[in-house]
Structure formats: C-alpha cells, structure tokens
Design an enzyme around this catalytic site. Structure first.
Site, PDB file in Angstrom:
ATOM      1  N   PRO A  75       0.823  -1.251   0.000  1.00  0.00           N
ATOM      2  CA  PRO A  75       0.036   0.111   0.036  1.00  0.00           C
ATOM      3  C   PRO A  75       1.080   1.191   0.070  1.00  0.00           C
ATOM      4  O   PRO A  75       1.955   1.485   0.534  1.00  0.00           O
ATOM      5  CB  PRO A  75      -0.948  -0.034   1.293  1.00  0.00           C
ATOM      6  CG  PRO A  75      -0.842  -1.529   1.608  1.00  0.00           C
ATOM      7  CD  PRO A  75       0.474  -2.163   1.077  1.00  0.00           C
ATOM      8  N   CYS A  76       0.485   2.443  -0.948  1.00  0.00           N
ATOM      9  CA  CYS A  76       1.337   3.266  -1.158  1.00  0.00           C
ATOM     10  C   CYS A  76       0.747   4.525  -0.383  1.00  0.00           C
ATOM     11  O   CYS A  76       1.465   5.724  -0.338  1.00  0.00           O
ATOM     12  CB  CYS A  76       1.555   3.742  -2.405  1.00  0.00           C
ATOM     13  SG  CYS A  76      -0.202   4.149  -3.353  1.00  0.00           S
TER      14      CYS A  76
END
Length: 354
Positions: A81-82
C-alpha cells in the site's frame, strides 16, 4: 514444445485490480493476501484464486510456496500500500520514517524465501529514491530486473497516474516495455452511467453513490467549470484558505473533471468534491464510488459487495484509490506471458539462482 502454466500469488492484493488484470492476460492467480476484510468478497467473486486475510508481515515463504503447483512458472507480486508515501501525506507530515517502508522490506525477504521465477511490484515514484528500494534490488540478486516510472494513461487507463513498476525474472533477460495505447477519456468510461444527485445512490448499484454536499459546496460546484478552478467562482464562494499563499498551490481543489480528457489521479479521498478535481463533469456532485472504480480500470459489473451490502465511502474510497489499476495488471500479465513463451523454460527447483 510444452508450455508451462504461469501461476501468481498477489501480496497486498486489495480488491483485486492486479489479479483481475493478470487473469485477463491468462495467468492463473492462486491466492490474494491482504489484511483488510473488506477485500474478501471483491477478490474471490471476481478472481479465481483464494483470498487469505492475513498480515503479510506474518507470512513465511513456506506458506506462500504451497499455493504454487510444483511444475508451474511462479510469479510473486507485491504491491505494498502506497498511502503512507503519498505526495499529500509527505507534504503534511514530512518524509516517511524508515519503519514505514517495512512492507517493502518484507516483500524483499519473501522473494528470497520463495525464489519465484518472476516478480513484479507497483508503487509510488518516490520509492525509487529511498534506500529501501536499493535494498529490494539487492534482494533480487540472481534475477534479470527492469523498472521504470510508467504513465498509465498510455496503457489505456482513463486517468493520469504515474507509478513505479518493476519486473524481474530468473528465466532470462526481461524488459519493461508495453504497447502504447491511445489515452481514454472520462467520457469514454463513465458517460453511460445513470445520473444521480449528491447524496443519492442508484438503486441498481450500491457502488454508484455520491457523497452529500453542503449548501455552500453545492453553490460552489454549480459555479465550477470543467477543467477550471476555484478562481472561476464569485468572491463570496471562496474559502479562507484560498486567500492564503498555500491555497494558491492547490488550484484543482473543488474542481470538475473534463469529459474529453483522462481524469486526474484517483486517490483514496476521490469521493469528496473538496479533495481534488473530483467533481463530475456536468452533474452537481463528486464522482461516485462506481465511477472512481471504473476510472481505475475496473469493469462496470465488477462486484465489490455481497447482495444487500452497502459500501462506506471511507473504506471503499481507500480500497479503490489504493488499487493497482486493472490495465496495468493486464499489461504486466501480457508481458510475462510473452517472456515465458519466448523462453519456454523448465521451472527451477526452489533454490536461489546464481
């Protein structure tokens, strides 16, 4: 010539954007793993693989290896997840601390344990400048590796979205090269959806729902032009922040999309009119969750919820904004299919390449 099956395990799989794209390219996705239970239905309903609700940091390579057939060409995908590394958050709280890159570090560790034939990851461009990315490349010793910053509108995504994309292979040299496509537009993708008002949802689709607008924001969106800014408004509609120097740097806030251009980057807050250029091109509301998903490349009939379920904006806005766009997944899948077909390899035993 015997063609080996290509099988994938998708770490941080979310609602299945990458996996759905890979399967569209003919790759068998054996499992998707994510800590968020909201992903379960979307993944298993649309993707053939099993969903495993787990914290990836608790996984071992032995567990992951069991998902692959012995004679398959094995692909491990890990798109951490960014959101913690987004431009918005880095501007508001500073650069991420080292511990926030721990999921990327764990992905590198699992690569060394599983020794898959193929590897791919997608993440935000700033990752390339971080020491953890150099460490990940070190974890890929023995692989042929290529990576680049990819503008996804040229993959057929109706959105401007740049991401770091990496591919790696133990089987032979590999190049991150995609066939360029003509950019699609907002009109191409969402213009056929039924009209709804702010605060409404379409009875036939719980995902086609738009967030409410205050009376003031309803006046603001009515004064907004597609592609314009808040500078188009009369003075009585301006917010206090618009008169500050920092407000000058965010002209797209409270903006409308344009029909005949790609959308801006879909974020985790894309359901809010005041969070970016997320106003519908002509209807007086922010885009719906369904429209956001379609702008991420998900088909209109992609099922996110069991029958009777109602999505929350916070949960599904986050999942849609963080998703790997489907066209990228398909492009990566096609690239790996061509790569494997050209080499016609015999899968390696589970030992490190030298």
């Amino acid at each position: 010539m015997i063609r080996k099956s290509l099988q994938a395990v998708d770490l941080f799989c979310g609602i299945g954007g990458l996996s759905f794209g890979l399967e569209s390219a003919g790759i068998s996705v054996r499992a998707g793993i994510d800590i968020d239970p909201h992903c379960h239905h979307a993944f298993e309903h649309n993707v053939s693989g099993r969903f495993l609700e787990r914290d990836v940091t608790s996984l071992s390579g032995t567990e992951l290896s069991k998902f692959f057939s012995e004679d398959a060409v094995k692909l491990l995908a890990g798109c951490a997840p960014c959101q913690p590394y987004s431009t918005y958050r880095r501007a508001s709280i500073g650069l991420p601390k080292k511990r926030e890159w721990g999921l990327v570090e764990k992905f590198g560790a699992l690569i060394k344990e599983v020794c898959p034939d193929l590897v791919t990851m997608e993440n935000v461009p700033p990752l390339a400048d971080q020491p953890v990315f150099s460490s990940l490349l070190s974890d890929l010793e023995g692989y042929h590796v290529d990576w680049d910053i990819v503008e996804m509108k040229y993959l057929g995504l109706p959105q401007t979205r740049k991401r770091l994309v990496l591919v790696a292979s133990r089987l032979g040299p590999i190049e991150l090269q995609f066939d360029e496509q003509k950019p699609r537009t907002v009109r191409d993708v969402i213009s056929q959806l039924p009209a709804i008002a702010a605060g409404e949802n379409w009875p036939g689709d719980p995902m086609h729902r738009a967030s409410r607008l205050s009376a003031l924001n309803l006046r603001r969106i009515k004064a907004s032009k597609p592609g314009g800014t808040w500078r188009d408004w009369p003075a009585d509609l301006l917010a206090t922040c618009h008169s500050k120097p920092t407000g000058e740097t965010f002209p797209s806030v409270y903006g409308r999309m344009e029909w005949d251009r790609p959308s801006p980057t879909i974020t985790t807050q894309c359901f809010g009119y005041g969070n970016g250029r997320f106003g519908h091109p002509e209807q007086d509301r922010a885009i719906s969750l369904r429209e956001a998903a379609m702008l991420q490349g998900f088909p209109e009939n992609y099922e996110f919820l069991p029958s009777g379920g109602q999505p929350s904006f916070a949960s599904f806005g986050r999942l849609i904004g963080n998703a790997v766009p489907v066209p990228l997944g398909k492009a990566i899948g096609e690239l790996f299919q061509k790569h494997v077909m050209a080499l016609n390899p015999t899968p390696h035993p589970s030992t490190r390449a030298t």
